[in-house]
Motif scaffolding. Structure first.
Motif, PDB file in Angstrom:
ATOM      1  N   ARG A 102      -1.602   5.811  -4.963  1.00  0.00           N
ATOM      2  CA  ARG A 102      -2.905   6.098  -6.066  1.00  0.00           C
ATOM      3  C   ARG A 102      -2.313   7.456  -6.647  1.00  0.00           C
ATOM      4  O   ARG A 102      -2.396   7.269  -8.196  1.00  0.00           O
ATOM      5  CB  ARG A 102      -4.365   5.813  -5.580  1.00  0.00           C
ATOM      6  CG  ARG A 102      -4.387   4.450  -5.246  1.00  0.00           C
ATOM      7  CD  ARG A 102      -6.182   4.623  -5.007  1.00  0.00           C
ATOM      8  NE  ARG A 102      -6.579   5.355  -4.065  1.00  0.00           N
ATOM      9  CZ  ARG A 102      -6.594   5.130  -2.875  1.00  0.00           C
ATOM     10  NH1 ARG A 102      -6.201   3.897  -2.322  1.00  0.00           N
ATOM     11  NH2 ARG A 102      -7.026   5.903  -1.791  1.00  0.00           N
ATOM     12  N   THR A 114       5.669   1.759  -4.719  1.00  0.00           N
ATOM     13  CA  THR A 114       5.521   1.569  -5.973  1.00  0.00           C
ATOM     14  C   THR A 114       6.874   1.322  -6.622  1.00  0.00           C
ATOM     15  O   THR A 114       7.901   1.822  -6.461  1.00  0.00           O
ATOM     16  CB  THR A 114       4.939   2.968  -6.436  1.00  0.00           C
ATOM     17  OG1 THR A 114       3.733   3.279  -5.992  1.00  0.00           O
ATOM     18  CG2 THR A 114       4.864   2.862  -8.292  1.00  0.00           C
ATOM     19  N   SER A 119       0.469  -1.213   0.176  1.00  0.00           N
ATOM     20  CA  SER A 119       0.077  -0.162  -0.079  1.00  0.00           C
ATOM     21  C   SER A 119       0.904   1.293  -0.005  1.00  0.00           C
ATOM     22  O   SER A 119       0.170   2.391  -0.026  1.00  0.00           O
ATOM     23  CB  SER A 119      -0.935  -0.118   1.221  1.00  0.00           C
ATOM     24  OG  SER A 119      -0.121   0.084   2.516  1.00  0.00           O
ATOM     25  N   ARG A 130      -3.329   6.083  -0.394  1.00  0.00           N
ATOM     26  CA  ARG A 130      -3.951   7.476  -1.415  1.00  0.00           C
ATOM     27  C   ARG A 130      -2.845   8.130  -1.920  1.00  0.00           C
ATOM     28  O   ARG A 130      -3.103   8.607  -3.309  1.00  0.00           O
ATOM     29  CB  ARG A 130      -4.448   8.231  -0.460  1.00  0.00           C
ATOM     30  CG  ARG A 130      -5.441   9.334  -0.915  1.00  0.00           C
ATOM     31  CD  ARG A 130      -6.197  10.155   0.152  1.00  0.00           C
ATOM     32  NE  ARG A 130      -6.762  11.330  -0.607  1.00  0.00           N
ATOM     33  CZ  ARG A 130      -7.023  12.513  -0.140  1.00  0.00           C
ATOM     34  NH1 ARG A 130      -7.188  12.315   1.227  1.00  0.00           N
ATOM     35  NH2 ARG A 130      -7.457  13.468  -0.788  1.00  0.00           N
ATOM     36  N   GLU A 155      -0.817   7.034 -10.809  1.00  0.00           N
ATOM     37  CA  GLU A 155      -1.715   7.764 -11.800  1.00  0.00           C
ATOM     38  C   GLU A 155      -0.921   8.810 -12.690  1.00  0.00           C
ATOM     39  O   GLU A 155      -0.741   8.917 -13.745  1.00  0.00           O
ATOM     40  CB  GLU A 155      -3.003   8.564 -11.123  1.00  0.00           C
ATOM     41  CG  GLU A 155      -3.612   9.341 -12.356  1.00  0.00           C
ATOM     42  CD  GLU A 155      -5.009  10.078 -11.524  1.00  0.00           C
ATOM     43  OE1 GLU A 155      -5.025  11.324 -11.556  1.00  0.00           O
ATOM     44  OE2 GLU A 155      -5.664   9.456 -11.110  1.00  0.00           O
TER      45      GLU A 155
END
Length: 134
Positions: A122, A77, A74, A119, A126
């Motif tokens: 994400r 990346t 979570s 969050r 993106e």
């Protein structure tokens, strides 16, 4: 020692090659540059790509070397790159100073990017997918 003019010409050649087609590895780019008469190594190409990225303030020159952007848990990346490209991409991410990035660690073809939470991860994914079209 290289003159500024020679570096300028070589970096323009790099941009021309990258815009003209798909280059999958830094070694491919180095080979094309040598074919055009430039005396380069993969490490000099890597340095040039980092400098081009810094000068342009974007990731366009690095996009051909990014293979995948994936979450790992979570708050981590992972960016997979072609061999030798990870340090250049990691420097560009660090220089961007995005608020969601806590830090980066890069190897030869893999970058780990830490974010504060899911969050932020994400938002980062993106952003990266937009830049690299993964």
């Amino acid at each position: 020692m290289l003159t500024d003019h020679h570096q300028f010409e070589r970096r323009n050649a790099i941009l021309r090659i990258l815009r003209g087609g798909v280059v999958h590895r830094q070694s491919d780019l180095a080979q094309l540059l040598r074919r055009d008469g430039f005396d380069v190594t993969q490490s000099s190409v890597s340095r040039d790509l980092r400098e081009i990225s810094r000068a342009n303030g974007d990731f366009g020159a690095l996009a051909p070397f990014v293979r995948a952007v994936r979450p790992a848990g979570s708050s981590i990346t992972v960016i997979k790159t072609t061999i030798g490209a990870a340090p250049s991409v990691a420097v560009a991410v660090d220089k961007a100073e995005w608020p969601e990035v806590v830090g980066t660690i890069s190897g030869d073809d893999t970058i780990f990017i830490a974010t504060t939470d899911a969050r932020a991860q994400r938002r980062l994914i993106e952003r990266l997918n937009t830049l690299f079209r993964s």
